[in-house]
Scaffold this active site. Sequence first.
Site, PDB file in Angstrom:
ATOM      1  N   GLU A  95       0.813  -1.219   0.000  1.00 24.38           N
ATOM      2  CA  GLU A  95       0.000   0.000   0.000  1.00 24.38           C
ATOM      3  C   GLU A  95       0.843   1.265   0.000  1.00 24.38           C
ATOM      4  O   GLU A  95       0.442   2.288  -0.577  1.00 24.38           O
ATOM      5  CB  GLU A  95      -0.947   0.003   1.217  1.00 24.38           C
ATOM      6  CG  GLU A  95      -2.160  -0.880   1.055  1.00 24.38           C
ATOM      7  CD  GLU A  95      -1.868  -2.349   1.251  1.00 24.38           C
ATOM      8  OE1 GLU A  95      -2.739  -3.182   0.916  1.00 24.38           O
ATOM      9  OE2 GLU A  95      -0.763  -2.674   1.743  1.00 24.38           O
ATOM     10  N   PHE A 124      -5.906  -1.393   5.619  1.00 21.69           N
ATOM     11  CA  PHE A 124      -4.523  -1.400   5.176  1.00 21.69           C
ATOM     12  C   PHE A 124      -4.014  -0.026   4.769  1.00 21.69           C
ATOM     13  O   PHE A 124      -2.819   0.142   4.510  1.00 21.69           O
ATOM     14  CB  PHE A 124      -4.341  -2.404   4.042  1.00 21.69           C
ATOM     15  CG  PHE A 124      -4.724  -3.809   4.424  1.00 21.69           C
ATOM     16  CD1 PHE A 124      -4.574  -4.250   5.729  1.00 21.69           C
ATOM     17  CD2 PHE A 124      -5.246  -4.684   3.483  1.00 21.69           C
ATOM     18  CE1 PHE A 124      -4.936  -5.540   6.097  1.00 21.69           C
ATOM     19  CE2 PHE A 124      -5.610  -5.976   3.842  1.00 21.69           C
ATOM     20  CZ  PHE A 124      -5.450  -6.401   5.152  1.00 21.69           C
ATOM     21  N   HIS A 183     -14.358  -2.950   2.858  1.00 19.75           N
ATOM     22  CA  HIS A 183     -14.369  -3.872   4.002  1.00 19.75           C
ATOM     23  C   HIS A 183     -14.189  -3.115   5.322  1.00 19.75           C
ATOM     24  O   HIS A 183     -13.373  -3.466   6.165  1.00 19.75           O
ATOM     25  CB  HIS A 183     -13.275  -4.932   3.862  1.00 19.75           C
ATOM     26  CG  HIS A 183     -13.503  -5.877   2.717  1.00 19.75           C
ATOM     27  ND1 HIS A 183     -13.473  -5.463   1.411  1.00 19.75           N
ATOM     28  CD2 HIS A 183     -13.771  -7.208   2.703  1.00 19.75           C
ATOM     29  CE1 HIS A 183     -13.704  -6.500   0.622  1.00 19.75           C
ATOM     30  NE2 HIS A 183     -13.904  -7.568   1.378  1.00 19.75           N
ATOM     31  N   ASP A 229     -14.333 -11.991   7.875  1.00 15.66           N
ATOM     32  CA  ASP A 229     -12.952 -11.691   7.478  1.00 15.66           C
ATOM     33  C   ASP A 229     -12.031 -11.554   8.685  1.00 15.66           C
ATOM     34  O   ASP A 229     -10.811 -11.624   8.548  1.00 15.66           O
ATOM     35  CB  ASP A 229     -12.896 -10.412   6.640  1.00 15.66           C
ATOM     36  CG  ASP A 229     -13.469 -10.621   5.249  1.00 15.66           C
ATOM     37  OD1 ASP A 229     -13.415 -11.763   4.767  1.00 15.66           O
ATOM     38  OD2 ASP A 229     -13.974  -9.671   4.649  1.00 15.66           O
ATOM     39  N   GLN A 262      -8.838  -7.452   9.796  1.00 13.76           N
ATOM     40  CA  GLN A 262      -9.236  -6.833   8.527  1.00 13.76           C
ATOM     41  C   GLN A 262     -10.248  -5.699   8.712  1.00 13.76           C
ATOM     42  O   GLN A 262     -10.642  -5.054   7.739  1.00 13.76           O
ATOM     43  CB  GLN A 262      -9.867  -7.884   7.600  1.00 13.76           C
ATOM     44  CG  GLN A 262      -9.121  -9.200   7.540  1.00 13.76           C
ATOM     45  CD  GLN A 262      -7.743  -9.077   6.945  1.00 13.76           C
ATOM     46  OE1 GLN A 262      -7.585  -8.669   5.811  1.00 13.76           O
ATOM     47  NE2 GLN A 262      -6.723  -9.411   7.720  1.00 13.76           N
ATOM     48  N   ARG A 320     -18.430  -4.212   2.876  1.00 14.83           N
ATOM     49  CA  ARG A 320     -18.363  -5.527   2.242  1.00 14.83           C
ATOM     50  C   ARG A 320     -19.753  -6.080   1.937  1.00 14.83           C
ATOM     51  O   ARG A 320     -19.969  -6.727   0.917  1.00 14.83           O
ATOM     52  CB  ARG A 320     -17.622  -6.503   3.167  1.00 14.83           C
ATOM     53  CG  ARG A 320     -17.448  -7.899   2.595  1.00 14.83           C
ATOM     54  CD  ARG A 320     -16.782  -8.806   3.636  1.00 14.83           C
ATOM     55  NE  ARG A 320     -16.332 -10.053   3.063  1.00 14.83           N
ATOM     56  CZ  ARG A 320     -17.101 -11.137   2.889  1.00 14.83           C
ATOM     57  NH1 ARG A 320     -18.381 -11.099   3.248  1.00 14.83           N
ATOM     58  NH2 ARG A 320     -16.607 -12.238   2.364  1.00 14.83           N
TER      59      ARG A 320
END
Length: 224
Positions: free
Chosen positions: A20, A45, A69, A77, A81, A127
């Site tokens: 990232e 992230f 997400h 997940d 996450q 999500r």
Amino acid sequence: MAETVKKESPEKFYEMFIAEQNMVGTALGFSRRGKIPFASTFAAFFSRAFDQIRMSQYAKPNIKFIGSHAGVSIGEDGASQMALEDIAMFRTLLDCTVLYPSDAVSAEKLTSLAAAHFGNVYIRTTRAETPVIYENEEDFKIGGLKIHPGKKSTIIVIGAGITLHEALKAQSELAEKNIGIDVVDLYSIKPISPELVKIANRAKAIVTVEDHFEEGGIGEAVRT
């Protein structure tokens, strides 16, 4: 779902894998060359690339960050996450716009607004599949909000994204008990709508509902 962009426009797609920091640095380079990059990853992230995101604000950037997400609503997940600090992170950045669509229509409209707006923009997505709330003709703007009024309401419930749907469910259930609440879709978290002050002044109570840590989230934005 970024792979759909790759299928439609492979010449405009760059796969950055789990890097990232490199993605944000590359996006800034494209931005400085007059392009409008859309940098997408799991929202959690982006914290890994916060140094690059923060430093980009000093280079007259025009990057659109898409964080998917988000929140505990991603469920299976797992906790690692779940982005629960992303709104706070992007709200701290100089002149960074923060948008949070709730359905397909608002997602499309807010993405178009982000592309047309010069400057860094963060779009928070979810999500889960969500029902469509708005008609295609619905108008959105940066710094706007939507009101879903209840009958004889003095209580304001403010949500955005996934929590808007939960607030609307609560509104429907309470209406069956002759209890009215107004539901506000705060799809523009930064800048926040000045109309919210007028709404707050006529309310006896305000409740914010969010899928984010308390610090730096919608509640703090509303209080400010």
